[in-house]
Structures are given as structure tokens and as C-alpha cells.
Design a protein around this motif. Structure first.
Motif, PDB file in Angstrom:
ATOM      1  N   ARG A  85     -27.562  -0.386  12.697  1.00 57.94           N
ATOM      2  CA  ARG A  85     -27.430  -1.387  11.646  1.00 57.94           C
ATOM      3  C   ARG A  85     -26.639  -0.817  10.484  1.00 57.94           C
ATOM      4  N   ILE A  86     -25.643  -1.596  10.038  1.00 56.07           N
ATOM      5  CA  ILE A  86     -24.882  -1.231   8.848  1.00 56.07           C
ATOM      6  C   ILE A  86     -24.826  -2.442   7.917  1.00 56.07           C
ATOM      7  N   THR A  87     -24.740  -2.148   6.626  1.00 53.12           N
ATOM      8  CA  THR A  87     -24.701  -3.202   5.616  1.00 53.12           C
ATOM      9  C   THR A  87     -23.689  -2.818   4.557  1.00 53.12           C
ATOM     10  N   VAL A  88     -22.937  -3.807   4.067  1.00 52.55           N
ATOM     11  CA  VAL A  88     -22.010  -3.602   2.960  1.00 52.55           C
ATOM     12  C   VAL A  88     -22.417  -4.564   1.858  1.00 52.55           C
ATOM     13  N   VAL A  89     -22.566  -4.008   0.653  1.00 55.47           N
ATOM     14  CA  VAL A  89     -23.047  -4.778  -0.495  1.00 55.47           C
ATOM     15  C   VAL A  89     -22.041  -4.624  -1.634  1.00 55.47           C
ATOM     16  N   LEU A  90     -21.701  -5.728  -2.299  1.00 56.96           N
ATOM     17  CA  LEU A  90     -20.810  -5.676  -3.463  1.00 56.96           C
ATOM     18  C   LEU A  90     -21.564  -5.130  -4.667  1.00 56.96           C
ATOM     19  N   SER A  91     -20.831  -4.807  -5.716  1.00 57.41           N
ATOM     20  CA  SER A  91     -21.443  -4.178  -6.895  1.00 57.41           C
ATOM     21  C   SER A  91     -22.463  -5.069  -7.597  1.00 57.41           C
ATOM     22  N   HIS A 112     -29.267  -7.714  -2.775  1.00 61.00           N
ATOM     23  CA  HIS A 112     -29.800  -6.389  -2.469  1.00 61.00           C
ATOM     24  C   HIS A 112     -29.753  -5.417  -3.656  1.00 61.00           C
ATOM     25  N   ALA A 113     -29.375  -5.874  -4.823  1.00 65.49           N
ATOM     26  CA  ALA A 113     -29.232  -4.973  -5.974  1.00 65.49           C
ATOM     27  C   ALA A 113     -30.530  -4.252  -6.323  1.00 65.49           C
ATOM     28  N   HIS A 114     -31.666  -4.855  -6.018  1.00 70.93           N
ATOM     29  CA  HIS A 114     -32.955  -4.251  -6.366  1.00 70.93           C
ATOM     30  C   HIS A 114     -33.472  -3.269  -5.314  1.00 70.93           C
ATOM     31  N   HIS A 115     -32.843  -3.198  -4.145  1.00 67.65           N
ATOM     32  CA  HIS A 115     -33.291  -2.256  -3.116  1.00 67.65           C
ATOM     33  C   HIS A 115     -33.002  -0.830  -3.573  1.00 67.65           C
ATOM     34  N   PRO A 116     -33.966   0.074  -3.457  1.00 69.64           N
ATOM     35  CA  PRO A 116     -33.822   1.409  -4.052  1.00 69.64           C
ATOM     36  C   PRO A 116     -32.578   2.169  -3.619  1.00 69.64           C
ATOM     37  N   GLU A 117     -32.257   2.143  -2.326  1.00 73.02           N
ATOM     38  CA  GLU A 117     -31.099   2.897  -1.853  1.00 73.02           C
ATOM     39  C   GLU A 117     -29.787   2.286  -2.344  1.00 73.02           C
ATOM     40  N   ILE A 118     -29.737   0.961  -2.443  1.00 73.93           N
ATOM     41  CA  ILE A 118     -28.548   0.269  -2.950  1.00 73.93           C
ATOM     42  C   ILE A 118     -28.415   0.508  -4.453  1.00 73.93           C
TER      43      ILE A 118
END
Length: 183
Positions: A85-91, A112-118
């Protein structure tokens, strides 16, 4: 009349109990050490995958038009190629690719801004976490890194693995160690 144990039998039983306690302590310590090594290995592997994701998506995120459907399709392709699994998240926390949900599922994903790793990756550091995924509904081990263009963080690249897979690996290694010890 009760039969009494001989001194030799008492020594044998005492030593057997001491050896059992020592084996238990050594086994528990070994298990914790192996668990630590399995998690460290998983984190290294996830970070290597996240670096591949970041390098692959940097040109797509540099494009001012940011064709989100193309980005999501590339996420599906790369997830299959990497085998995870891979995910790409904008700023801003918007998910633009996630190989677990596919092109059709990306628009409905939560921010996903609140996810700790992100959160860590978007602040410029490496992020690693272990938590339950809302999207796939299972425990996951995550690693994320920032995607930068010209010194500006434009997003985060994340890779993950189900914790169940890591647990299976841990128990396999533990069984091998104990099997070798008894052989």
C-alpha cells in the motif's frame, strides 16, 4: 508412611526449576529483541518504499495542473509494482493517490493532515506510526516522508504494511529460534 525424596532428586528438581526460569527469561528477552528487529526492518523497508513513491510522484506534483486522476492511476500502478500500500497526500492533507482504495475511492477519503506520520512528513521530518487504518479497517505500520520541490514541501509519500503480516513474520522467526534451540 510418606516417601521422602532423596537429596539427589531434590537437587535435580531445584536445578530443573532454575533452568526453566532461566529459559523463560532468556526466551522473553529474545522475543522482545526479535520483535524490535522485525519492526526496525519493517520501518527501513517502508521508508525505502516511501522514497520510491516520493521520487515517482515529484514530477506529477510539480505540474501546476496536477491531474488528480492521472496521479491516482499512477498510485494504483506503483502500489501493484511495489507489492504494498502506498499513499500520496498534498500539503493540505488531501489524498491524491492510495493503492488500497484505488482511483475510484480516492475522492471519498478523509483528510490525512491529522495522521501522525503525515503530520511529521508535512513538517519536514520522517514519520512512522502504528495505528488502525480507517480506510482499510486494520492495524497498519506506516512510514512517510516529505515530497519537496525547490525546497517547498508539496506533499507526503507514505508506505504501509498490515501489522498482521509483521506479527506472522515475528512468530515465524520465534518458532525457528525455539526449534533450533530444542534441536
Amino acid at each position: 508412611m510418606a516417601r521422602r525424596l532423596s537429596i539427589a532428586a531434590k537437587f535435580f528438581l531445584t536445578h530443573l526449576v532454575i533452568a526453566g526460569i532461566a529459559l523463560f527469561i532468556a526466551g522473553a528477552g529474545g522475543f522482545l529483541l526479535v520483535r524490535s528487529l522485525v519492526m526496525a526492518d519493517a520501518d527501513e523497508n517502508l521508508l525505502a518504499r516511501a522514497r520510491i513513491v516520493a521520487e515517482t510522484f515529484r514530477p506529477l506534483l510539480a505540474d501546476p495542473a496536477k491531474n488528480r486522476e492521472r496521479i491516482a492511476r499512477e498510485g494504483d500502478r506503483l502500489g501493484k509494482e511495489i507489492g504494498g500500500r502506498i499513499t500520496v497526500v498534498l500539503s493540505d492533507g488531501t489524498v491524491v493517490a492510495d493503492s488500497a482504495v484505488g482511483v475510484g475511492g480516492v475522492p471519498g477519503m478523509e483528510n490525512h493532515a491529522h495522521h501522525p506520520e503525515i503530520r511529521d512528513a508535512l513538517s519536514g521530518t520522517t514519520g512512522v506510526s502504528h495505528r488502525r487504518s480507517i480506510s482499510v479497517r486494520e492495524e497498519q505500520r506506516y512510514a512517510a516522508i516529505p515530497i519537496s520541490i525547490g525546497g517547498t514541501i508539496v506533499g507526503a509519500a507514505r508506505a504501509s504494511v498490515p501489522v498482521a503480516a509483521l506479527t506472522r513474520r515475528l512468530w515465524q522467526i520465534t518458532a525457528i529460534i525455539w526449534g533450533t534451540g530444542f534441536a
